[in-house]
Enzyme design. Structure first.
Site, PDB file in Angstrom:
ATOM      1  N   LYS A 102      48.812  45.500  33.873  1.00  5.94           N
ATOM      2  CA  LYS A 102      50.024  44.526  33.785  1.00  5.94           C
ATOM      3  C   LYS A 102      51.285  44.421  33.103  1.00  5.94           C
ATOM      4  CE  LYS A 102      48.312  42.831  37.755  1.00  5.94           C
ATOM      5  NZ  LYS A 102      49.572  42.576  38.954  1.00  5.94           N
ATOM      6  N   TYR A 156      43.617  47.043  33.650  1.00  5.67           N
ATOM      7  CA  TYR A 156      44.194  46.127  34.578  1.00  5.67           C
ATOM      8  C   TYR A 156      45.476  45.143  33.402  1.00  5.67           C
ATOM      9  CZ  TYR A 156      45.496  41.981  36.836  1.00  5.67           C
ATOM     10  OH  TYR A 156      46.095  40.845  37.750  1.00  5.67           O
TER      11      TYR A 156
END
Length: 263
Positions: free
Chosen positions: A163, A159
């Site tokens: 990002k 994740y």
């Protein structure tokens, strides 16, 4: 609340709940017609109905940002419903569960998180940009929802990497789109009280103690920042990542605790 977005058409992904819902409600409250797009079509329609019940304009649709055809269809629904698409908010995300260590990471988790968070943002932006470029008054804007995970270490490797990649994509699209009058920016939230934390309220309470401002964020905190970056109040801002994080990036708790142990 002022109608900064009167006559605007806005598409928000992952908008059935949490940050996406708060953002959709914020735009609707300021006069926009909002496409509430979410993988959960039933929940998207419920949120859109709730916005309309409050006097706003909204349409709910199912949309899997991992599916280019579904993304294209959602964009066309927004244009048909509102006559224009002026703002795209890329909020849909995937965050795989934390593993014991990096060597326990799984390919499928990385592929899923990258496909939704990063490539999904590309798909939505690619489909929306021709319409954003045609928006009157050079008001077209993309606002991506990133995370402090892309700026510092907070775990969740796949994740976080997705990002971090989104920061670069935001800058690239900002330069690519500038000549057509479309601005592209990103908001990087800290810990936000969303349904994803349901059942883990004690974790949120513990996290709040780490934040200089003394609390975790609310979805409305992020919605306000998104609305600013999408508005003409930010007409000379593009390519930036705006942390909205209660001061967490300004502290080093591990360092402070280590010093306190020897004093």
């Amino acid at each position: 609340m002022t109608a900064r977005f009167d006559t605007y058409g806005v598409m928000v992904t992952g908008a059935a709940r949490g940050i996406g819902e708060a953002t959709a409600r914020r735009f609707a409250a300021e006069g926009a017609g909002v496409l509430v797009a979410d993988l959960d079509e039933e929940a998207a329609r419920r949120t859109a109905s709730a916005i309309e019940a409050d006097g706003g304009r909204a349409v709910g649709v199912g949309c899997d940002v991992a599916d280019s055809a579904a993304v294209g269809e959602a964009v066309e629904v927004a244009v048909a419903a509102f006559g224009t698409l002026d703002v795209l908010v890329n909020n849909a995300y995937s965050c795989s569960e934390r593993r014991d260590g990096f060597t326990d990471e799984r390919d499928e988790d990385w592929q899923r998180d990258l496909d939704i968070c990063l490539i999904g943002t590309m798909r939505c932006s690619r489909a929306a940009l021709p319409h954003l470029s045609a928006a009157p008054g050079r008001r077209g804007a993309v606002v991506n929802i990133g995370s402090v995970n892309g700026l510092s270490y907070f775990g969740n490797h796949s994740y976080s990497a997705a990002k971090a990649g989104l920061i670069s994509l935001t800058r690239s699209l900002a330069v690519e789109s500038a000549s057509s009058g479309v601005r592209v920016n990103m908001v990087a939230p800290g810990t936000i009280r969303t349904p994803a934390w349901q059942g883990r309220e004690r974790v949120l309470e513990a996290a709040a103690r780490s934040y200089p401002l003394g609390r975790v964020g609310e979805p409305s905190d992020i919605a306000a920042a998104v609305a600013f970056l999408a508005s003409q109040d930010a007409a000379w801002i593009t390519g930036i990542t705006l942390p909205v994080e209660g001061g967490i990036l300004g502290v080093n708790l591990g360092f402070m605790e280590a010093l306190q142990q020897v004093e």
